[in-house]
Scaffold this motif. Structure first.
Motif, PDB file in Angstrom:
ATOM      1  N   ALA A 336       0.834  -1.207   0.000  1.00  0.00           N
ATOM      2  CA  ALA A 336       0.000   0.000   0.000  1.00  0.00           C
ATOM      3  C   ALA A 336       0.867   1.255   0.000  1.00  0.00           C
ATOM      4  O   ALA A 336       0.585   2.223  -0.713  1.00  0.00           O
ATOM      5  N   CYS A 337       1.938   1.244   0.783  1.00  0.00           N
ATOM      6  CA  CYS A 337       2.838   2.406   0.817  1.00  0.00           C
ATOM      7  C   CYS A 337       3.524   2.605  -0.531  1.00  0.00           C
ATOM      8  O   CYS A 337       3.662   3.737  -1.014  1.00  0.00           O
ATOM      9  N   ALA A 338       3.967   1.519  -1.145  1.00  0.00           N
ATOM     10  CA  ALA A 338       4.653   1.628  -2.438  1.00  0.00           C
ATOM     11  C   ALA A 338       3.720   2.160  -3.515  1.00  0.00           C
ATOM     12  O   ALA A 338       4.147   2.906  -4.409  1.00  0.00           O
ATOM     13  N   ARG A 339       2.431   1.802  -3.430  1.00  0.00           N
ATOM     14  CA  ARG A 339       1.460   2.237  -4.438  1.00  0.00           C
ATOM     15  C   ARG A 339       0.840   3.590  -4.103  1.00  0.00           C
ATOM     16  O   ARG A 339       0.101   4.148  -4.921  1.00  0.00           O
ATOM     17  N   GLY A 340       1.084   4.069  -2.887  1.00  0.00           N
ATOM     18  CA  GLY A 340       0.462   5.327  -2.483  1.00  0.00           C
ATOM     19  C   GLY A 340      -1.022   5.194  -2.232  1.00  0.00           C
ATOM     20  O   GLY A 340      -1.790   6.135  -2.441  1.00  0.00           O
ATOM     21  N   GLU A 341      -1.439   4.031  -1.740  1.00  0.00           N
ATOM     22  CA  GLU A 341      -2.854   3.769  -1.504  1.00  0.00           C
ATOM     23  C   GLU A 341      -3.144   3.719  -0.009  1.00  0.00           C
ATOM     24  O   GLU A 341      -2.244   3.467   0.798  1.00  0.00           O
ATOM     25  N   PRO A 342      -4.401   3.922   0.389  1.00  0.00           N
ATOM     26  CA  PRO A 342      -4.760   3.784   1.804  1.00  0.00           C
ATOM     27  C   PRO A 342      -4.747   2.314   2.215  1.00  0.00           C
ATOM     28  O   PRO A 342      -4.703   1.419   1.372  1.00  0.00           O
ATOM     29  N   GLY A 343      -4.798   2.079   3.502  1.00  0.00           N
ATOM     30  CA  GLY A 343      -4.878   0.707   4.007  1.00  0.00           C
ATOM     31  C   GLY A 343      -3.709   0.301   4.866  1.00  0.00           C
ATOM     32  O   GLY A 343      -3.810  -0.649   5.648  1.00  0.00           O
ATOM     33  N   ALA A 344      -2.580   1.001   4.743  1.00  0.00           N
ATOM     34  CA  ALA A 344      -1.405   0.610   5.519  1.00  0.00           C
ATOM     35  C   ALA A 344      -1.674   0.712   7.016  1.00  0.00           C
ATOM     36  O   ALA A 344      -1.278  -0.167   7.791  1.00  0.00           O
ATOM     37  N   ALA A 345      -2.361   1.772   7.436  1.00  0.00           N
ATOM     38  CA  ALA A 345      -2.614   1.981   8.862  1.00  0.00           C
ATOM     39  C   ALA A 345      -3.471   0.856   9.437  1.00  0.00           C
ATOM     40  O   ALA A 345      -3.253   0.409  10.569  1.00  0.00           O
ATOM     41  N   GLU A 346      -4.430   0.384   8.653  1.00  0.00           N
ATOM     42  CA  GLU A 346      -5.296  -0.708   9.119  1.00  0.00           C
ATOM     43  C   GLU A 346      -4.495  -1.984   9.354  1.00  0.00           C
ATOM     44  O   GLU A 346      -4.654  -2.665  10.375  1.00  0.00           O
ATOM     45  N   HIS A 347      -3.608  -2.306   8.425  1.00  0.00           N
ATOM     46  CA  HIS A 347      -2.780  -3.503   8.592  1.00  0.00           C
ATOM     47  C   HIS A 347      -1.831  -3.347   9.778  1.00  0.00           C
ATOM     48  O   HIS A 347      -1.606  -4.293  10.541  1.00  0.00           O
ATOM     49  N   LEU A 348      -1.289  -2.151   9.928  1.00  0.00           N
ATOM     50  CA  LEU A 348      -0.372  -1.901  11.035  1.00  0.00           C
ATOM     51  C   LEU A 348      -1.091  -2.035  12.375  1.00  0.00           C
ATOM     52  O   LEU A 348      -0.540  -2.596  13.337  1.00  0.00           O
ATOM     53  N   ALA A 349      -2.321  -1.548  12.449  1.00  0.00           N
ATOM     54  CA  ALA A 349      -3.096  -1.660  13.692  1.00  0.00           C
ATOM     55  C   ALA A 349      -3.357  -3.125  14.039  1.00  0.00           C
ATOM     56  O   ALA A 349      -3.293  -3.523  15.212  1.00  0.00           O
ATOM     57  N   TRP A 350      -3.653  -3.939  13.020  1.00  0.00           N
ATOM     58  CA  TRP A 350      -3.874  -5.370  13.266  1.00  0.00           C
ATOM     59  C   TRP A 350      -2.609  -6.009  13.834  1.00  0.00           C
ATOM     60  O   TRP A 350      -2.660  -6.796  14.777  1.00  0.00           O
ATOM     61  N   ILE A 351      -1.460  -5.669  13.254  1.00  0.00           N
ATOM     62  CA  ILE A 351      -0.190  -6.233  13.726  1.00  0.00           C
ATOM     63  C   ILE A 351       0.048  -5.846  15.182  1.00  0.00           C
ATOM     64  O   ILE A 351       0.395  -6.689  16.021  1.00  0.00           O
ATOM     65  N   ARG A 352      -0.147  -4.575  15.498  1.00  0.00           N
ATOM     66  CA  ARG A 352       0.091  -4.103  16.863  1.00  0.00           C
ATOM     67  C   ARG A 352      -0.839  -4.797  17.860  1.00  0.00           C
ATOM     68  O   ARG A 352      -0.442  -5.095  18.991  1.00  0.00           O
ATOM     69  N   ALA A 353      -2.076  -5.050  17.435  1.00  0.00           N
ATOM     70  CA  ALA A 353      -3.061  -5.631  18.348  1.00  0.00           C
ATOM     71  C   ALA A 353      -2.900  -7.134  18.517  1.00  0.00           C
ATOM     72  O   ALA A 353      -3.173  -7.677  19.591  1.00  0.00           O
ATOM     73  N   ARG A 354      -2.455  -7.833  17.471  1.00  0.00           N
ATOM     74  CA  ARG A 354      -2.504  -9.289  17.480  1.00  0.00           C
ATOM     75  C   ARG A 354      -1.159  -9.981  17.602  1.00  0.00           C
ATOM     76  O   ARG A 354      -1.107 -11.160  17.960  1.00  0.00           O
ATOM     77  N   CYS A 355      -0.073  -9.298  17.292  1.00  0.00           N
ATOM     78  CA  CYS A 355       1.223  -9.976  17.188  1.00  0.00           C
ATOM     79  C   CYS A 355       2.176  -9.518  18.286  1.00  0.00           C
ATOM     80  O   CYS A 355       2.172  -8.351  18.682  1.00  0.00           O
ATOM     81  N   ASP A 356       2.983 -10.447  18.738  1.00  0.00           N
ATOM     82  CA  ASP A 356       4.017 -10.141  19.724  1.00  0.00           C
ATOM     83  C   ASP A 356       5.256  -9.656  18.977  1.00  0.00           C
ATOM     84  O   ASP A 356       5.949 -10.436  18.327  1.00  0.00           O
ATOM     85  N   LEU A 357       5.528  -8.369  19.083  1.00  0.00           N
ATOM     86  CA  LEU A 357       6.653  -7.776  18.361  1.00  0.00           C
ATOM     87  C   LEU A 357       7.877  -7.579  19.248  1.00  0.00           C
ATOM     88  O   LEU A 357       8.883  -7.029  18.795  1.00  0.00           O
ATOM     89  N   ALA A 358       7.788  -8.034  20.503  1.00  0.00           N
ATOM     90  CA  ALA A 358       8.895  -7.794  21.433  1.00  0.00           C
ATOM     91  C   ALA A 358      10.193  -8.408  20.924  1.00  0.00           C
ATOM     92  O   ALA A 358      11.270  -7.828  21.077  1.00  0.00           O
ATOM     93  N   GLY A 359      10.096  -9.581  20.321  1.00  0.00           N
ATOM     94  CA  GLY A 359      11.299 -10.243  19.833  1.00  0.00           C
ATOM     95  C   GLY A 359      11.510 -10.108  18.342  1.00  0.00           C
ATOM     96  O   GLY A 359      12.285 -10.873  17.754  1.00  0.00           O
ATOM     97  N   ALA A 360      10.821  -9.149  17.707  1.00  0.00           N
ATOM     98  CA  ALA A 360      10.964  -8.983  16.256  1.00  0.00           C
ATOM     99  C   ALA A 360      12.402  -8.605  15.911  1.00  0.00           C
ATOM    100  O   ALA A 360      13.007  -7.769  16.584  1.00  0.00           O
ATOM    101  N   PRO A 361      12.971  -9.195  14.865  1.00  0.00           N
ATOM    102  CA  PRO A 361      14.361  -8.896  14.508  1.00  0.00           C
ATOM    103  C   PRO A 361      14.506  -7.484  13.953  1.00  0.00           C
ATOM    104  O   PRO A 361      13.519  -6.842  13.569  1.00  0.00           O
ATOM    105  N   PRO A 362      15.735  -6.972  13.882  1.00  0.00           N
ATOM    106  CA  PRO A 362      15.956  -5.583  13.449  1.00  0.00           C
ATOM    107  C   PRO A 362      15.383  -5.256  12.078  1.00  0.00           C
ATOM    108  O   PRO A 362      14.848  -4.158  11.877  1.00  0.00           O
TER     109      PRO A 362
END
Length: 460
Positions: A336-362
């Motif tokens: 979505a970011c590469a195409r300049g389209e909306p929707g990135a924020a929605e996917h990012l919110a899902w990741i923040r809410a559902r996924c454990d990012l504490a151990g995400a690699p650099p």
């Protein structure tokens, strides 16, 4: 079917006698399949369970995990003695995570590990602990897998069993690889591969090689990586191990990407997807779809990338949503970011809410920051050049493959979208210098250059 239907009409005593006669007619050492068919009905469920475990082990040795899982489950249905139940539960756990039944696999392996500990069988208990670490890794529980690997290592070393030591080194090496601690991963995985070869453990060696090879790519040792990939793939093909063959083909993408050969990468990933569908394994198919989608994103084929990412997302929702993983949602946000389209924020919110990012690699941290930055700048209608430059430096430090090029091209596209043409041209020039003559990035860079080229004004 006719025989079974007829047998069902017999009185219980008569049926038991017939099954006992069939078993006796098979001789003093009947094959396990005959014992499994008749022993329980003849009144000896313990003997039937032992035969079913033997059948399960034989099927697992041939990498026929669905068949193995059925035999182990039937063995447990016979209420076998504790020793047989332990073997059945351990075998079923090993089979189940290869069949995408992760929660059930972890439960089986944990129960078998407890039973082994109660019996005082430390060697088996440590082996099952390592198997559970592998199952958690397939569940995307990287922190849990790493913790179990750390716990198993001193116990395996104390036992002095070469096979267990090699497997423990493999588990630790995988954990370091997931954390992008490449130097440590290389040493552990190389020792695991060598140790497995010395003690004749072909499967552990193949797995060690298919993880060692991409680590070698990240370390800049492409020639060594190519040889290790070839060895791992050949070993899996000889053994008929399609499960790990698919994993090796998926992993080899990093070598082709590093060399700028997208066609070779696409061929491997396409083969992996065909194997995954034949096995009925949605996780393997999903992983290949994500990697192929990322490849198409970097090639500038945004619509095909989106379709692949959506397919991966659908597989996660249908089959693996119990273990939420961020890769497909993050890929959709990046597209979505590469195409300049909306929707990135929605996917990012899902990741923040559902996924454990504490151990995400650099490298994942860089891509998450890229999405946040692009989304914020488009919403504000202006470019934060200093933030993008800082992210570029961060990507240079964390880069495994082409993360820095993605930062630069996304920065360029975002700047162009908000009218910051000077910034866009600066980042495009940096991307071109970094990509040089890369076949992988040429289309995307050409499209950006065309977008930024001054339009001629028609003369009156």
């Amino acid at each position: 079917l006719w025989t079974r239907a007829l047998a069902a009409t017999l009185p219980p005593d008569r049926a038991r006698a017939l099954h006992a006669a069939a078993l006796a007619a098979a001789g003093p050492a009947p094959p396990p399949r005959v014992v499994a068919r008749h022993a329980a009905a003849a009144g000896d469920p313990a003997r039937a369970a032992a035969a079913l475990v033997a059948l399960g082990d034989a099927a697992a040795d041939r990498h026929r995990y669905a068949e193995a899982e059925r035999h182990y489950s039937r063995a447990l249905d016979c209420a076998p003695p504790p020793a047989v139940a332990l073997r059945a539960r351990a075998g079923r756990g090993r089979a189940r995570y290869r069949l995408q039944r992760h929660a059930a696999a972890v439960a089986d392996l944990a129960a078998a590990e407890r039973a082994a500990a109660e019996r005082g069988d430390e060697r088996l208990a440590v082996g099952l602990l390592l198997e559970r670490a592998t199952a958690l890794d397939w569940c995307q529980d990287r922190a849990g897998a790493a913790a179990l690997a750390e716990a198993a290592w001193p116990r395996a070393r104390a036992l002095g069993d070469p096979r267990l030591v090699a497997r423990a080194q493999l588990a630790l090496g995988v954990a370091r690889h997931r954390a992008e601690r490449t130097g440590e991963a290389l040493a552990l995985l190389a020792r695991a591969a060598d140790g497995a070869r010395a003690c004749g453990d072909a499967e552990t060696r193949a797995i060690a090689l298919l993880v060692l090879a991409p680590a070698l790519v990240y370390a800049g040792r492409d020639g060594d990586a190519e040889a290790r990939f070839a060895e791992a793939i050949a070993a899996c093909e000889r053994a008929g191990d399609d499960f790990h063959l698919a994993a090796a083909l998926t992993n080899r993408m990093v070598l082709w990407m590093k060399r700028g050969d997208p066609d070779a990468a696409a061929a491997d990933l396409g083969r992996c997807m065909r194997i995954a569908r034949r096995l009925g394994n949605p996780q393997l198919e999903r992983g290949a779809a994500i990697n192929l989608g990322e490849l198409e994103l970097w090639r500038g084929r945004f619509e095909r990338a989106r379709r692949l990412a959506e397919a991966a997302r659908a597989l996660q929702r249908q089959f693996v949503d119990g273990f939420a993983s961020y890769e497909d949602a993050l890929l959709l946000a990046r597209i979505a970011c590469a195409r300049g389209e909306p929707g990135a924020a929605e996917h990012l919110a899902w990741i923040r809410a559902r996924c454990d990012l504490a151990g995400a690699p650099p490298s994942i941290g860089v891509l998450l920051a890229l999405v946040e930055r692009a989304d914020a700048d488009r919403a504000a209608g202006r470019i934060d050049a200093a933030a993008w430059d800082a992210l570029d430096r961060r990507a240079a430090d964390a880069e495994l493959l082409h993360e820095r090029l993605e930062v630069l091209t996304t920065a360029c596209a975002t700047a162009a979208a908000v009218g910051a043409i000077a910034c866009a041209r600066r980042w495009l020039a940096a991307a071109r210098a970094l990509a040089r003559d890369s076949q992988l990035w040429s289309a995307r860079l050409t499209a950006l250059a065309s977008r930024l080229s001054p339009k001629e004004t028609p003369r009156a």
